[in-house]
Structures are given as C-alpha cells and as structure tokens.
Design a protein around this motif. Structure first.
Motif, PDB file in Angstrom:
ATOM      1  N   ALA A  59       0.938  -1.243  -0.054  1.00  0.00           N
ATOM      2  CA  ALA A  59      -0.148   0.097  -0.034  1.00  0.00           C
ATOM      3  C   ALA A  59       0.954   1.302  -0.030  1.00  0.00           C
ATOM      4  O   ALA A  59       1.325   1.679   1.103  1.00  0.00           O
ATOM      5  N   CYS A 103      -1.389  -2.403   5.548  1.00  0.00           N
ATOM      6  CA  CYS A 103      -0.552  -1.886   4.935  1.00  0.00           C
ATOM      7  C   CYS A 103       0.658  -2.794   4.042  1.00  0.00           C
ATOM      8  O   CYS A 103       1.140  -2.475   3.024  1.00  0.00           O
ATOM      9  N   THR A 147      -7.032  -1.586   0.888  1.00  0.00           N
ATOM     10  CA  THR A 147      -6.138  -0.829   0.430  1.00  0.00           C
ATOM     11  C   THR A 147      -6.017   0.597   1.403  1.00  0.00           C
ATOM     12  O   THR A 147      -4.863   1.098   0.920  1.00  0.00           O
ATOM     13  N   ASN A 148      -6.863   0.728   2.151  1.00  0.00           N
ATOM     14  CA  ASN A 148      -6.691   1.891   2.996  1.00  0.00           C
ATOM     15  C   ASN A 148      -6.867   1.340   4.556  1.00  0.00           C
ATOM     16  O   ASN A 148      -7.847   1.299   4.899  1.00  0.00           O
TER      17      ASN A 148
END
Length: 157
Positions: A59, A103, A147-148
């Motif tokens: 990420a 991440c 992703t976040n």
C-alpha cells in the motif's frame, strides 16, 4: 612451588602468561574486532556484507512514522499500543498491529509472513529476531482494510 594436593601451572619462559591470560587476550582481540567490523544495527544503515532484505510495501504512501524510526522502534510502539488497549481500553489504529498488516501484507498473498520476501518475516530473518506476534494475531490483511488501513475520521475504532 606446588603444595601437597595442588599443582602450580608455571608459564613457559617468554610465553607471556598462563592459559587464562592467553584466553583473556584472545577474547579481548575478538571483542574489539567485532565492535569495529559490525555496524550497531541494521537500521543504522552502515556498510554491511549482508544485503538488506528487499521487501515491498503493498500500500504505497506515507507510513504512520518515518522508515528509520519504524525499523528501530516498531516493537516499542506495538507494545505501547497493546498496553493501552489491554489495560486502559483505548483502541486506535495508528500503531495497531492490524493496521501494520493491512498496509504491509503482500499483494499476492495478503500476508506479512510465509516467505523470506514477506514484509515482517524478511526483516526478522535478516536480523535473526524471533517473530512471535503471529502466534496469536493474524498475519493476513482484513478484507475491509485491503487498500486503506487508516479508518476514516469518526469511524468506530
């Protein structure tokens, strides 16, 4: 000079001392050689004959802290976060293990362990440090944090 029941070890002429003295000198030489030849830690970056592990961050973007800081202090951050969560009931995502995994898990595997190029395992193998976080915790990215990893403001933590 030996007395009854004991024996004296007399060094040979010109040998510079007994066995104990020679062992102490050898230990001192080896210790001094080791201090001068090895950088303080891998995180300090000094010259090394062993290449740093190549780990990819799945990420991209800014980590919660600077890379050098995280290499040296991530365990202390995780322990502090654990203590606040367990003892005080404070839950945040900034230095949580789940946030790190979200991440840093590999794109193909979704894990931070399982191979020498996995994010956590690669560095811990390089540093010869036991990686025991995942004996209890999952080493896989949670589905909702793919992703976040940082939860939006106001979201339950």
């Amino acid at each position: 000079m030996a007395t009854r029941g004991t024996s004296a070890v007399t060094p040979a002429a010109g040998s510079g001392g007994g066995v104990g003295t020679r062992i102490a000198r050898l230990a001192l030489v080896l210790a001094l050689a080791a201090v001068g030849a090895v950088p303080a830690t891998a995180a300090d970056g000094g010259a090394s004959r062993v290449p740093m592990p190549a780990v990819a961050v799945s990420a991209p973007g800014q980590c919660v802290e600077e890379t050098r800081f995280m290499r040296r202090n991530h365990l202390e951050l995780l322990k502090h976060h654990r203590d606040r969560t367990v003892r005080e009931g404070v839950r945040t995502t900034q230095h949580s293990l789940a946030n790190c995994v979200a991440c840093h898990a590999g794109r193909e595997t979704g894990r931070v362990t399982g191979s020498s190029d996995a994010f956590c395992e690669g560095c811990h193998r390089y540093a010869a440090v036991k990686l025991d976080c995942f004996e209890c915790h999952t080493d896989r990215r949670a589905a909702g944090l793919a992703t976040n990893a940082v939860a939006p403001a106001g979201a339950p933590r």
